[in-house]
Design a protein around this motif. Structure first.
Motif, short mmCIF file in Angstrom:
data_model
loop_
_atom_site.label_atom_id
_atom_site.label_comp_id
_atom_site.label_asym_id
_atom_site.label_seq_id
_atom_site.Cartn_x
_atom_site.Cartn_y
_atom_site.Cartn_z
N ARG A 215 -39.08 29.79 -0.97
CA ARG A 215 -39.27 29.73 -2.41
C ARG A 215 -39.31 31.14 -3.02
O ARG A 215 -38.56 31.42 -3.96
N LEU A 230 -42.12 35.55 -12.19
CA LEU A 230 -42.35 34.15 -11.83
C LEU A 230 -43.56 33.99 -10.92
O LEU A 230 -43.78 32.94 -10.34
N VAL B 82 -41.57 35.88 -19.29
CA VAL B 82 -40.81 37.03 -19.75
C VAL B 82 -39.32 36.70 -19.77
O VAL B 82 -38.78 36.15 -18.81
N THR B 84 -35.90 38.76 -20.12
CA THR B 84 -35.39 40.13 -20.19
C THR B 84 -34.04 40.17 -20.86
O THR B 84 -33.41 39.15 -21.10
N GLU B 88 -28.61 37.06 -15.99
CA GLU B 88 -28.78 36.94 -14.56
C GLU B 88 -27.40 36.80 -13.89
O GLU B 88 -26.57 36.03 -14.33
N GLU B 96 -30.94 24.34 -11.68
CA GLU B 96 -31.69 25.06 -10.65
C GLU B 96 -32.39 26.26 -11.26
O GLU B 96 -33.53 26.57 -10.94
N TYR B 97 -31.65 26.94 -12.15
CA TYR B 97 -32.18 28.15 -12.77
C TYR B 97 -33.41 27.83 -13.61
O TYR B 97 -34.44 28.51 -13.52
N MET B 100 -36.49 27.21 -11.73
CA MET B 100 -37.17 28.39 -11.21
C MET B 100 -38.44 28.68 -12.02
O MET B 100 -39.39 29.27 -11.51
N GLY B 101 -38.42 28.27 -13.26
CA GLY B 101 -39.59 28.45 -14.12
C GLY B 101 -40.82 27.71 -13.61
O GLY B 101 -41.94 28.00 -14.01
N THR B 103 -41.72 27.78 -10.53
CA THR B 103 -42.20 28.50 -9.34
C THR B 103 -43.71 28.77 -9.35
O THR B 103 -44.37 28.53 -8.35
N ARG B 153 -35.89 28.51 -19.09
CA ARG B 153 -36.59 28.84 -17.84
C ARG B 153 -38.00 29.35 -18.16
O ARG B 153 -38.98 28.95 -17.52
N GLN B 157 -42.14 27.56 -17.58
CA GLN B 157 -43.38 28.14 -17.05
C GLN B 157 -44.59 27.67 -17.87
O GLN B 157 -45.71 27.97 -17.51
#
Lengths: 337, 276
Positions: A215, A230, B82, B84, B88, B96-97, B100-101, B103, B153, B157
């Motif tokens: 991960r 993250l 954040v 940026t 990417e 999928e991207y 990632m948020g 995570t 993303r 979060q």
């Protein structure tokens, strides 16, 4: 999500079947061909020449090829991921250079004759450990690891080690020279079963440890800074992965010499087949590497039978050719993220 | 307005070369705050300090009374997201991207995303209008779409504070407005506190309710757009002569630039008038 899970399971199952098939073929082929259907009976009888060929010569080799192929390919996948550079492989960081230098020192000083053949893998491992720590501590800057710095230092140390080895080769006898060169070309001929067993368990443990970082490694696909955003502690992740990868490589090099290309080519091929998600890539690379090395070993043993080619030669040629063919035929991309 | 994000005597920077000059300010919950200033004024340094990319040399950042230096990165990522400036480079699919948020919400032993994660990702993909691209690789998206994915993303979060570094740079005016409207909507609907770096002073004026104007690593002016954006402060900070007027619709200040030739002509005419 479900779809992907099925796809991944199928992929792993296919690889497993191929690995088992390759192992069986490897068991039956060699100087003395043993038919596949006879193998269970021979194993059951536990005696005879064929039994000892199978269990004392061929099986250890297969286990060793499985462990080393898997470990090298796994470290390749890890290192390409953490350095975000498609050209990094287990040997880029000077680990093989250090190991080779260690072995060269032992051969030149004759320690392997006076103390015992175990000195060779021991010196190889010591050499790689010293390089690993040198690279690691030289690339620390104010407690944090700088990835590019680490790569450069690794490449430089690799050059220094190979120069040191050439120095040793230039001053030693031609007999020793032959020993060093032969070691460098790599071989799966390892008589010490304890070493083989240790390597097998280490490579499986390496895979398990790395998998816990699947991960964080996925997050690192976005770059170090974004992974930190993250919530990934990139410093800890990079350190642990670097240490795992280095120890595995060091161990492999110490036992089998320099077997090139596995760590560079296999992860790329697996990435192009199944994608760069580390949850599948790590296992896929491990099995792919194992498969590749078992097959290469069969070829190395049979192509100029009864003589044997150094396995490093075969992996280099096959790996390179396959890679170029795939690259030319498809829109194969050197993906890293 | 209650103090929500508090920056106290913040010093951070790059070695001895450039450091912020002990900056303090605070913004309220639900604020839409912008950091403005010329290149090299310390906008990005301040941003990186708050995002955690630069370690603090002194000072403290508190979010809702929690000091951000004392909590784990994972907890921090649940509070601050954040976005940026750079897109990417990844061949992940959009879905999928965005996932990632999630995570920061995953445990060490959880290898697959939960149904809840998938639902949250879907919700924000729909909100940012990128759900139709969910199976496309990120690399095939246009710059504006990638920026939307990055925002989705960040939203996945489920943060309290959204930090954006020039979210509209290198986008055309359609996408600039689309993205800022979206952020404004999120700011209102989700009561999300927003802090962004923004170059375009007119955009800053139109969208932000609070501005922090930086100069030489220090705050030069701070407050409402109408207080911060006047020809005097802009000339002090940017060394550029401008004219400010009020936007007839929104009532916010609008900045007009005048080219050197026109300025010279004006001066010439004034001189003529004077001599007459």
């Amino acid at each position: 999500m479900n779809n992907r899970f099925i796809k991944w399971t199928m992929f792993i199952a296919t690889l497993l079947i191929l690995v088992v098939a390759a192992a069986l073929i490897s068991l039956s082929t060699g100087e003395m061909d043993i038919a596949l259907k006879d193998i269970p009976e021979i194993l059951k009888s536990q005696k005879g020449l064929e039994y000892s060929i199978l269990t004392a010569i061929r099986l250890p080799r297969i286990v060793l090829a499985f462990a080393i192929g898997g470990a090298l390919s796994l470290t390749g996948a890890i290192l390409q991921g953490i350095y975000r550079n498609p050209l990094v492989e287990p040997y880029t960081l000077g680990i093989s250079g250090g190991a080779a230098l260690g072995v060269a020192v032992v051969i030149v000083t004759g320690l392997h004759l006076s103390v015992g053949a175990i000195m060779l893998p021991f010196a190889g491992f010591a050499g790689s450990l010293i390089t690993i720590f040198a690279v690691y501590f030289l690339s620390l800057k104010k407690g944090t690891i700088n990835i590019n710095r680490m790569l450069l230092i690794g490449v430089m140390i690799s050059f220094i080690a190979s120069s040191g080895m050439m120095f040793l080769m230039s001053i030693t006898s031609s007999e020793n020279l032959h020993g060093i060169i032969f070691w460098m070309m790599g071989s799966l001929d390892e008589p010490n079963t304890i070493l083989i067993r240790a390597l097998f368990y280490s490579s499986i443990s390496g895979l398990i440890i790395a998998y816990f970082f699947a991960r964080p490694m996925n997050a690192l696909r976005l770059g170090e800074e974004k992974a930190r955003h993250l919530g990934i502690n990139t410093n800890v992740t990079l350190r642990i992965l670097f240490i795992v990868a280095s120890l595995l490589t060091g161990f492999c090099v110490a036992v089998a010499g320099v077997i090139g290309f596995v760590g560079l080519v296999i992860p790329h091929i697996i990435r192009n087949i199944i994608g760069s998600d580390y949850r599948i890539l790590l296992i896929g690379s491990f099995l792919g590497g194992s498969l590749f090395l078992i097959v290469s070993d069969i070829i190395a043993r049979t192509i100029i039978s009864p003589n044997e080619l150094p396995i490093g030669v075969i992996t280099g040629i096959i790996g390179g050719l396959v890679f170029i063919i795939v690259l030319a035929r498809t829109g194969f991309k050197a993906k890293i993220s | 307005m209650q103090h929500y994000l508090e920056i106290e005597k913040l010093v951070c920077g790059y070695g001895e070369n450039f450091n912020l000059k002990s900056i303090s300010f605070s913004i309220g919950q639900g604020a839409f705050a912008g950091i403005i200033g010329p290149n090299g004024s310390g906008k990005t340094t301040l941003f990186k300090g708050i995002a955690g990319d630069l370690s603090l040399k002194s000072g403290a950042i508190t979010l809702n009374k929690t000091n951000m230096d004392t909590i784990r990165l994972k907890e921090k990522a649940q509070k601050i997201a954040v976005v940026t400036q750079y897109t990417e480079i990844t061949d992940m699919t959009v879905e999928e991207y965005v996932l990632m948020g999630r995570t920061p919400y995953r445990s060490h032993f959880q290898f697959f995303e939960s149904n809840k994660d998938a639902e949250i990702a879907k919700k924000y993909m729909l909100l940012t209008n990128i759900y139709r691209f969910k199976d496309k690789p990120m690399t095939e998206l246009s710059g504006g779409e990638q920026q939307l994915a990055a925002i989705a993303r960040a939203l996945a979060q489920e943060p309290e504070l959204l930090l954006l570094d020039e979210p509209t740079s290198h986008l055309d005016i359609t996408h600039q407005v689309q993205i800022l409207n979206l952020i404004q909507q999120l700011n209102q609907d989700l009561n999300l506190t927003v802090l962004l770096i923004i170059h375009d002073l007119n955009m800053a004026s139109e969208y932000c309710d609070f501005l922090i104007m930086m100069k030489d690593g220090d705050i030069h002016a701070i407050g409402n757009p109408s207080d911060v954006l006047n020809y005097q402060t802009i000339e002090d900070v940017y060394q550029t002569v401008v004219i400010t007027r009020e936007n007839p619709v929104s009532g916010k200040p609008v900045i007009f630039l005048v080219s050197k030739r026109v300025l010279d002509q004006q001066k010439g005419q004034n001189r003529k008038k004077d001599s007459l």
